[in-house]
Enzyme design. Structure first.
Site, mmCIF file in Angstrom:
data_model
loop_
_atom_site.group_PDB
_atom_site.id
_atom_site.type_symbol
_atom_site.label_atom_id
_atom_site.label_comp_id
_atom_site.label_asym_id
_atom_site.label_seq_id
_atom_site.Cartn_x
_atom_site.Cartn_y
_atom_site.Cartn_z
ATOM 1 N N ASN A 258 -45.856 -147.290 71.674
ATOM 2 C CA ASN A 258 -45.145 -148.624 70.576
ATOM 3 C C ASN A 258 -43.533 -148.128 71.394
ATOM 4 O O ASN A 258 -43.264 -147.006 70.525
ATOM 5 C CB ASN A 258 -45.166 -148.622 69.223
ATOM 6 C CG ASN A 258 -43.663 -149.211 68.712
ATOM 7 O OD1 ASN A 258 -43.303 -149.937 69.012
ATOM 8 N ND2 ASN A 258 -43.475 -148.515 67.538
ATOM 9 N N LYS B 289 -40.832 -149.601 71.010
ATOM 10 C CA LYS B 289 -39.309 -149.560 70.098
ATOM 11 C C LYS B 289 -38.271 -150.273 70.438
ATOM 12 O O LYS B 289 -38.990 -150.927 71.122
ATOM 13 C CB LYS B 289 -39.355 -148.073 68.804
ATOM 14 C CG LYS B 289 -40.584 -147.613 68.119
ATOM 15 C CD LYS B 289 -39.931 -146.214 67.400
ATOM 16 C CE LYS B 289 -41.753 -146.331 66.822
ATOM 17 N NZ LYS B 289 -41.786 -145.208 65.715
ATOM 18 N N HIS C 53 -45.252 -152.891 61.553
ATOM 19 C CA HIS C 53 -44.994 -151.407 61.255
ATOM 20 C C HIS C 53 -43.837 -150.770 60.032
ATOM 21 O O HIS C 53 -43.539 -151.566 59.495
ATOM 22 C CB HIS C 53 -44.600 -151.442 63.089
ATOM 23 C CG HIS C 53 -44.275 -149.662 63.318
ATOM 24 N ND1 HIS C 53 -43.156 -149.365 62.408
ATOM 25 C CD2 HIS C 53 -44.763 -148.866 63.965
ATOM 26 C CE1 HIS C 53 -42.552 -147.969 63.079
ATOM 27 N NE2 HIS C 53 -43.856 -147.974 63.378
ATOM 28 N N GLU D 227 -41.454 -149.179 59.994
ATOM 29 C CA GLU D 227 -40.081 -149.322 60.412
ATOM 30 C C GLU D 227 -39.512 -151.956 60.191
ATOM 31 O O GLU D 227 -38.506 -151.685 60.035
ATOM 32 C CB GLU D 227 -39.477 -149.211 61.775
ATOM 33 C CG GLU D 227 -39.187 -147.620 61.737
ATOM 34 C CD GLU D 227 -39.828 -147.321 63.236
ATOM 35 O OE1 GLU D 227 -39.948 -147.975 64.105
ATOM 36 O OE2 GLU D 227 -40.276 -146.125 62.986
ATOM 37 N N GLU E 177 -50.366 -145.101 59.607
ATOM 38 C CA GLU E 177 -49.407 -143.865 59.996
ATOM 39 C C GLU E 177 -48.564 -143.709 58.770
ATOM 40 O O GLU E 177 -48.021 -144.423 57.956
ATOM 41 C CB GLU E 177 -48.187 -144.993 61.106
ATOM 42 C CG GLU E 177 -48.998 -145.281 61.854
ATOM 43 C CD GLU E 177 -47.374 -146.060 63.352
ATOM 44 O OE1 GLU E 177 -48.233 -145.604 63.962
ATOM 45 O OE2 GLU E 177 -47.168 -147.117 63.117
ATOM 46 N N GLY F 298 -42.193 -139.794 63.785
ATOM 47 C CA GLY F 298 -40.587 -139.740 64.374
ATOM 48 C C GLY F 298 -40.590 -137.928 64.503
ATOM 49 O O GLY F 298 -39.240 -137.615 64.376
ATOM 50 N N SER G 248 -46.318 -138.960 65.043
ATOM 51 C CA SER G 248 -45.980 -137.619 65.639
ATOM 52 C C SER G 248 -47.557 -137.038 66.967
ATOM 53 O O SER G 248 -47.349 -136.001 66.688
ATOM 54 C CB SER G 248 -45.439 -136.860 65.036
ATOM 55 O OG SER G 248 -44.395 -137.473 64.227
HETATM 56 P P1 PGA Z 1 -43.719 -141.367 66.957
HETATM 57 O O1 PGA Z 1 -44.206 -143.187 66.187
HETATM 58 O O2 PGA Z 1 -45.278 -141.223 67.880
HETATM 59 O O3 PGA Z 1 -42.853 -141.532 67.616
HETATM 60 O O4 PGA Z 1 -43.997 -140.524 65.447
HETATM 61 C C1 PGA Z 1 -45.191 -143.939 65.505
HETATM 62 C C2 PGA Z 1 -44.965 -145.286 65.623
HETATM 63 O O5 PGA Z 1 -44.140 -144.899 64.647
HETATM 64 O O6 PGA Z 1 -45.912 -145.898 65.917
#
Ligand code: PGA
Length: 249
Positions: free
Chosen positions: A10, A12, A93, A95, A163, A169, A209
């Site tokens: 992803n 983003k 997601h 976010e 997640e 992150g 992560s």
């Molecule tokens: P990350 O993000 O691997 O940077 O922690 C995962 C995600 O949001 O899908």
């Protein structure tokens, strides 16, 4: 039921045309690992270009609107993603749920729209830190699954990504035991809600992560069929080791 491993990047809000070189390198390396399905979800602006740069690659969107068209300035509909050559889309997601106020009902409508457009779906769920610390992560996530899962669907085209928000992150990851417990609970919920046949086909991804160092351990946890990867999916140097870890399991 053997489920194929699934590793999805992803991107983003990252990626300009120059980043297509990374996508080419990622998909080229993935060809050596035929037991793993690899997909990349770049920003909308790169979907067409990525499909053109790597014909046949599994490229996806990071969100879609629940309507097929209309007066929704700034939004992208599922049939538009399919028309651009996308194979899949991420919905729900954290976010989007947190930053754009998307509810379980919204996420379910998006998933249904995506499936109707012929796309595969990665439906995300995950608890905030306070919920994990209070011991309520499993019921919280199962309520998200219950509220966001489409009514009827082809289980081969719907994956659920767990997640934990506090792991995204941050470099923090749950213990392997906690991942296995959560994935087992999600699988049991899918059994109840969609039937045992569908639940045995659906892939459950872990996200938050994931990197080349922890991927083998996290992907080896019970009921984990793959990974949804953010930061470490932006370059072949970081993403390919995760694909290799999945292939080694
Ligand atoms: P990350 O993000 O691997 O940077 O922690 C995962 C995600 O949001 O899908």
């Amino acid at each position: 039921m053997t489920r194929r491993k699934y590793v999805v990047g992803n991107w983003k809000m990252n990626g300009l045309i120059a980043a297509l070189d990374e996508a080419k390198a990622i998909f080229a390396a993935a060809e050596a690992h035929s037991s793993v399905d690899v997909a990349l979800c770049p920003p909308f602006t790169l979907i067409g270009a990525m499909v053109a740069a790597v014909p046949g690659a599994a490229v996806g969107g990071q969100d879609c609107h629940a309507s097929a068209s209309g007066a929704f300035t700034g939004s992208v509909a599922a049939p538009m993603l399919a028309d651009a050559g996308a194979h899949l889309v991420i919905v729900g997601h954290s976010e989007r749920r947190e930053g754009f106020g998307e509810s379980d009902t919204d996420v379910r409508a998006k998933a249904e729209a995506a499936l109707a457009a012929g796309l595969s779906v990665i439906l995300c769920v995950g608890e905030p830190r306070a919920v994990r610390e209070s011991g309520g992560a499993i019921p919280y996530v199962l309520a998200q699954v219950a509220g966001s899962l489409p009514g009827e669907f082809d289980p081969a085209r719907l994956a659920v990504a767990y997640e934990p928000i506090w792991a995204i992150g941050t470099g923090l990851v749950p213990t392997v035991a906690d991942v296995a417990d959560m994935h087992g609970a999600i699988r049991a919920k899918l059994n109840e809600q969609a039937g045992s046949e569908a639940a045995s086909v659906m892939r459950l991804l872990y996200g938050g992560s994931v990197n080349g160092d922890n991927a083998a351990e996290l992907l080896g946890a019970g009921d984990v069929d793959g990974a949804l990867v953010g930061g470490a999916s932006l370059t072949a140097a970081k993403f390919v080791p995760i694909v290799e870890a999945a292939a080694s399991l």
